[in-house]
Design a protein around this motif. Structure first.
Motif, PDB file in Angstrom:
ATOM      1  N   ASN A  43     -21.395  39.683  49.121  1.00 31.13           N
ATOM      2  CA  ASN A  43     -22.833  39.952  48.927  1.00 31.13           C
ATOM      3  C   ASN A  43     -23.346  39.270  47.672  1.00 31.13           C
ATOM      4  O   ASN A  43     -24.456  38.740  47.648  1.00 31.13           O
ATOM      5  CB  ASN A  43     -23.082  41.460  48.879  1.00 31.13           C
ATOM      6  N   SER A  44     -22.513  39.249  46.631  1.00 28.26           N
ATOM      7  CA  SER A  44     -22.969  38.597  45.399  1.00 28.26           C
ATOM      8  C   SER A  44     -23.070  37.073  45.613  1.00 28.26           C
ATOM      9  O   SER A  44     -23.988  36.423  45.102  1.00 28.26           O
ATOM     10  CB  SER A  44     -22.031  39.005  44.260  1.00 28.26           C
ATOM     11  N   THR A  48     -26.401  34.648  45.215  1.00 27.48           N
ATOM     12  CA  THR A  48     -26.427  33.375  44.473  1.00 27.48           C
ATOM     13  C   THR A  48     -26.969  32.248  45.353  1.00 27.48           C
ATOM     14  O   THR A  48     -27.772  31.423  44.915  1.00 27.48           O
ATOM     15  CB  THR A  48     -24.999  32.999  43.991  1.00 27.48           C
ATOM     16  N   ILE A  49     -26.513  32.209  46.611  1.00 28.46           N
ATOM     17  CA  ILE A  49     -26.998  31.162  47.527  1.00 28.46           C
ATOM     18  C   ILE A  49     -28.529  31.238  47.626  1.00 28.46           C
ATOM     19  O   ILE A  49     -29.230  30.227  47.562  1.00 28.46           O
ATOM     20  CB  ILE A  49     -26.383  31.327  48.942  1.00 28.46           C
ATOM     21  N   ASP A  50     -29.039  32.470  47.754  1.00 25.67           N
ATOM     22  CA  ASP A  50     -30.480  32.652  47.940  1.00 25.67           C
ATOM     23  C   ASP A  50     -31.289  32.346  46.682  1.00 25.67           C
ATOM     24  O   ASP A  50     -32.445  31.950  46.775  1.00 25.67           O
ATOM     25  CB  ASP A  50     -30.774  34.100  48.364  1.00 25.67           C
ATOM     26  N   ASN A  51     -30.670  32.534  45.517  1.00 24.27           N
ATOM     27  CA  ASN A  51     -31.470  32.503  44.287  1.00 24.27           C
ATOM     28  C   ASN A  51     -31.197  31.350  43.339  1.00 24.27           C
ATOM     29  O   ASN A  51     -31.796  31.283  42.272  1.00 24.27           O
ATOM     30  CB  ASN A  51     -31.302  33.828  43.526  1.00 24.27           C
ATOM     31  N   LEU A  74     -12.175  27.740  48.200  1.00 24.86           N
ATOM     32  CA  LEU A  74     -12.469  29.078  47.688  1.00 24.86           C
ATOM     33  C   LEU A  74     -13.797  29.535  48.301  1.00 24.86           C
ATOM     34  O   LEU A  74     -14.676  28.693  48.551  1.00 24.86           O
ATOM     35  CB  LEU A  74     -12.649  29.029  46.164  1.00 24.86           C
ATOM     36  N   PRO A  75     -13.997  30.843  48.481  1.00 26.44           N
ATOM     37  CA  PRO A  75     -15.288  31.303  49.002  1.00 26.44           C
ATOM     38  C   PRO A  75     -16.453  30.793  48.137  1.00 26.44           C
ATOM     39  O   PRO A  75     -17.512  30.459  48.672  1.00 26.44           O
ATOM     40  CB  PRO A  75     -15.185  32.825  48.937  1.00 26.44           C
ATOM     41  N   GLU A  76     -16.237  30.704  46.829  1.00 27.74           N
ATOM     42  CA  GLU A  76     -17.303  30.212  45.932  1.00 27.74           C
ATOM     43  C   GLU A  76     -17.678  28.773  46.287  1.00 27.74           C
ATOM     44  O   GLU A  76     -18.845  28.378  46.172  1.00 27.74           O
ATOM     45  CB  GLU A  76     -16.846  30.271  44.467  1.00 27.74           C
ATOM     46  N   GLU A  77     -16.692  27.980  46.688  1.00 29.47           N
ATOM     47  CA  GLU A  77     -16.976  26.577  47.053  1.00 29.47           C
ATOM     48  C   GLU A  77     -17.712  26.506  48.387  1.00 29.47           C
ATOM     49  O   GLU A  77     -18.668  25.733  48.550  1.00 29.47           O
ATOM     50  CB  GLU A  77     -15.660  25.789  47.103  1.00 29.47           C
ATOM     51  N   THR A  78     -17.267  27.336  49.329  1.00 30.57           N
ATOM     52  CA  THR A  78     -17.973  27.374  50.617  1.00 30.57           C
ATOM     53  C   THR A  78     -19.427  27.788  50.400  1.00 30.57           C
ATOM     54  O   THR A  78     -20.346  27.242  51.029  1.00 30.57           O
ATOM     55  CB  THR A  78     -17.262  28.362  51.574  1.00 30.57           C
ATOM     56  N   ALA A  79     -19.636  28.735  49.488  1.00 32.75           N
ATOM     57  CA  ALA A  79     -21.004  29.198  49.211  1.00 32.75           C
ATOM     58  C   ALA A  79     -21.871  28.045  48.706  1.00 32.75           C
ATOM     59  O   ALA A  79     -23.058  27.958  49.050  1.00 32.75           O
ATOM     60  CB  ALA A  79     -20.975  30.343  48.205  1.00 32.75           C
ATOM     61  N   ARG A 282     -23.618  33.697  57.172  1.00 27.07           N
ATOM     62  CA  ARG A 282     -22.997  33.343  55.893  1.00 27.07           C
ATOM     63  C   ARG A 282     -21.967  34.400  55.502  1.00 27.07           C
ATOM     64  O   ARG A 282     -20.884  34.080  55.005  1.00 27.07           O
ATOM     65  CB  ARG A 282     -24.081  33.187  54.818  1.00 27.07           C
ATOM     66  N   PHE A 283     -22.314  35.653  55.744  1.00 25.62           N
ATOM     67  CA  PHE A 283     -21.361  36.751  55.488  1.00 25.62           C
ATOM     68  C   PHE A 283     -20.078  36.504  56.293  1.00 25.62           C
ATOM     69  O   PHE A 283     -18.958  36.594  55.771  1.00 25.62           O
ATOM     70  CB  PHE A 283     -22.004  38.088  55.882  1.00 25.62           C
TER      71      PHE A 283
END
Ligand code: SAM
Ligand code: SF4
Length: 510
Positions: A43-44, A48-51, A74-79, A282-283
């Motif tokens: 969710n966080s 970040t993706i949205d904002n 990493l999930p952060e990279e996919t985001a 995205r989730f």
């Protein structure tokens, strides 16, 4: 015959529902209550993706990492990749996804057919036509004789060599039944329609409910291919809304740990999937990455395949029409590209739920497998002379792409893509961790190229229409030339095998 003496038996659907889940086999993979699907982190990331604005430099760094290492992001990279909306930057991502697909799988697309064994089910999934209590559905479980009739069409008339066998969850389709159906598939040899040479199913993948470890060992002993279990949605709250708590499937953790049990039992080709349209895509994709990474952490083996089913209309439910999270074709294409970059080595399956236009469009978005000549009515292949005939009351949902295997082979060939009927990998022990390394380095692609050519030769001789054969011959000539150039050491042996295949020898592979 499979040894089923160690697996538990159930007297009735109620008994099954009450006793099936084994709590210790869940807890083991959620040590200290820590869950590998970290919803707060997802969710966080979405926030970040949205904002935050997209950073093209970061995006390009991540594309380069994916392409050079072939390791799960990493999930952060996919985001970060999910932030891309600019069409030109997306096109860079798509082109990289296509290059990675070629590095790992070359110009091959693997084909298979779904084979529905039963539509009896103890569960109440709100989106599915098979759910318990849906009186619009006509129920049946294939007998072994009926299964043989289905195989005669699939292996004798259409020419499939790979199946995904699909089962409702019910004591009448116990692990013993699943094992017997797999054995029946492998032992049925059928003369092929054009040449008369015997053809058989050589790989049976399974899409069924999560199983305990002892049951999985039985399926391993009969040569199961990939075991697919779709999580449907990783969002726990939504999962609970879609799957009633009285049902076996209502237990989120039993389902989400199913591949940990598979890998522990030695069933090491596992197929993950999400039913896109139930929740924010995205989730789902971020959770899929977490799932893949946890399997890699425990077993050093990630998903053999990812599937991308989209919610489709089904009998007796309006969930598929009314879900607020349905995705359009553009989003679907985006999901595939991001998935390819995020889990670069995995097989990616796009089924005939999609329309022909949608599948044609995403062919260069990283996908590797598709089904065709598909019929998902129970006993649909042998009951309907016309392959594309569908009946809502006998099937789980409606299909969007009704092209025959012959049409698909021809279409793929027109795009310089070879249809692969190769099933050698698992029969040579190239599964699980062993195949992971071969895929990441591009080594598997080389064996598969040779096997693709040999099996394509078989298929053209045994099943192709004249029109498809003509275009196929040209493709084969190009492929043989490619092997002579890229694999000169293997070329003389390949040529011998190729000539033997042309004379009627079958199932030769590297
Ligand atoms: N019963 C087993 C289970 O649910 O795990 C396996 C077979 S189930 C028939 C196979 C898959 O069909 C499910 O996992 C779900 O993702 C998919 N499915 C169910 N209803 C659908 C629908 N309306 N549209 C598209 N796919 C659907
Ligand atoms: Fe049964 Fe699977 Fe359909 Fe759920 S999705 S109702 S478990 S067949």
């Amino acid at each position: 015959m499979a040894d089923c003496s160690k697996i538990r038996k159930f007297d009735s659907p109620a008994d099954y529902t009450k006793r099936f889940i084994i709590r210790e086999e869940i807890d083991k993979y959620l040590p200290n209550g820590r869950h590998f699907i970290d919803e707060a982190r997802i969710n966080s990331l979405i926030e970040t993706i949205d904002n935050t604005p997209c950073d093209p430099i970061k995006v390009r760094e991540i594309i380069a990492k994916s392409e050079s290492t072939c390791e799960t992001l990493l999930p952060e990279e996919t985001a970060v990749l999910m932030q891309v909306t600019d069409p030109e930057l997306f096109e860079e991502m798509r082109a990289a996804a296509d290059r990675i697909k070629h590095k790992v799988y070359d110009n091959r697309i693997v084909v298979f057919a779904p084979l529905y064994m039963s539509n009896l089910c103890v569960n109440g999934c709100r989106y599915c036509g098979f759910r318990e209590g849906n009186s619009e559905q006509r129920r049946r479980v294939l007998t072994m004789d009926e299964l043989k009739e289905e195989l005669d069409v699939l292996a004798g008339r259409i020419g499939h060599k790979r199946l995904i066998a699909v089962y409702g969850e019910h004591p009448s389709t116990s692990t013993e039944y699943i094992a017997e159906t797999i054995e029946t598939c492998y032992s049925r040899y059928v003369p092929s329609v054009r040449s008369g040479f015997k053809n058989s199913i050589r790989r049976v993948n399974v899409n069924a409910a999560p199983l305990p470890i002892e049951d999985l060992r039985v399926l391993r002993s009969v040569g199961i291919g990939t075991f697919q279990v779709f999580q449907e949605t990783y969002n726990r709250k939504l999962y609970e809304q879609m799957h009633p708590s009285w049902s076996v499937k209502g237990d989120y953790d039993w389902r989400v740990t199913s591949f940990h049990r598979c890998l522990e039992a030695g069933v090491d080709d596992v197929g993950l999937g999400v039913l896109y349209g139930l929740c924010d895509w995205r989730f789902e994709l971020l959770a899929t990455i977490m799932h893949a990474r946890d399997l890699e952490r425990w077993f050093n083996i990630g998903p053999h395949t990812l599937s991308f089913p989209r919610l489709e209309p089904a009998s007796g439910t309006n969930v598929p029409e009314q879900s607020p999270w349905l995705i359009d074709d553009d989003t679907f294409a985006r999901i595939l590209v991001i998935a390819r970059l995020s889990v670069p080595y995995t097989g990616m399956i796009v089924t005939a739920r999609e329309s022909a236009e949608s599948r044609n469009r995403v062919l260069n978005h990283g996908m590797t497998q598709l089904d065709c000549s598909s019929n998902i009515a129970i006993k649909g292949y042998s009951d309907f002379a016309d392959e594309s005939h569908q009946e809502k009351q006998r099937q789980q949902f409606m299909l969007g792409d009704n092209r025959s295997l012959d049409q698909m082979v021809r279409y793929l060939a027109s795009r310089s893509t070879i249809t692969s009927f190769c099933t050698a990998g698992y029969r040579c022990g190239r599964t699980g961790g062993c195949i992971m390394d071969a895929l990441k380095t591009g080594r598997e692609g080389k064996f598969c190229k040779i096997n693709a050519v040999l099996t394509f030769r078989e298929w053209l001789d045994d099943f192709a229409s004249d029109e498809t054969r003509t275009i196929g011959e040209k493709l084969i000539a190009d492929e043989l030339e490619g092997i002579r150039h890229w694999l000169p050491k293997f070329y003389p042996t390949v040529l011998k095998q190729y000539e033997a295949t042309s004379r009627g020898e079958r199932d030769l592979f590297f």
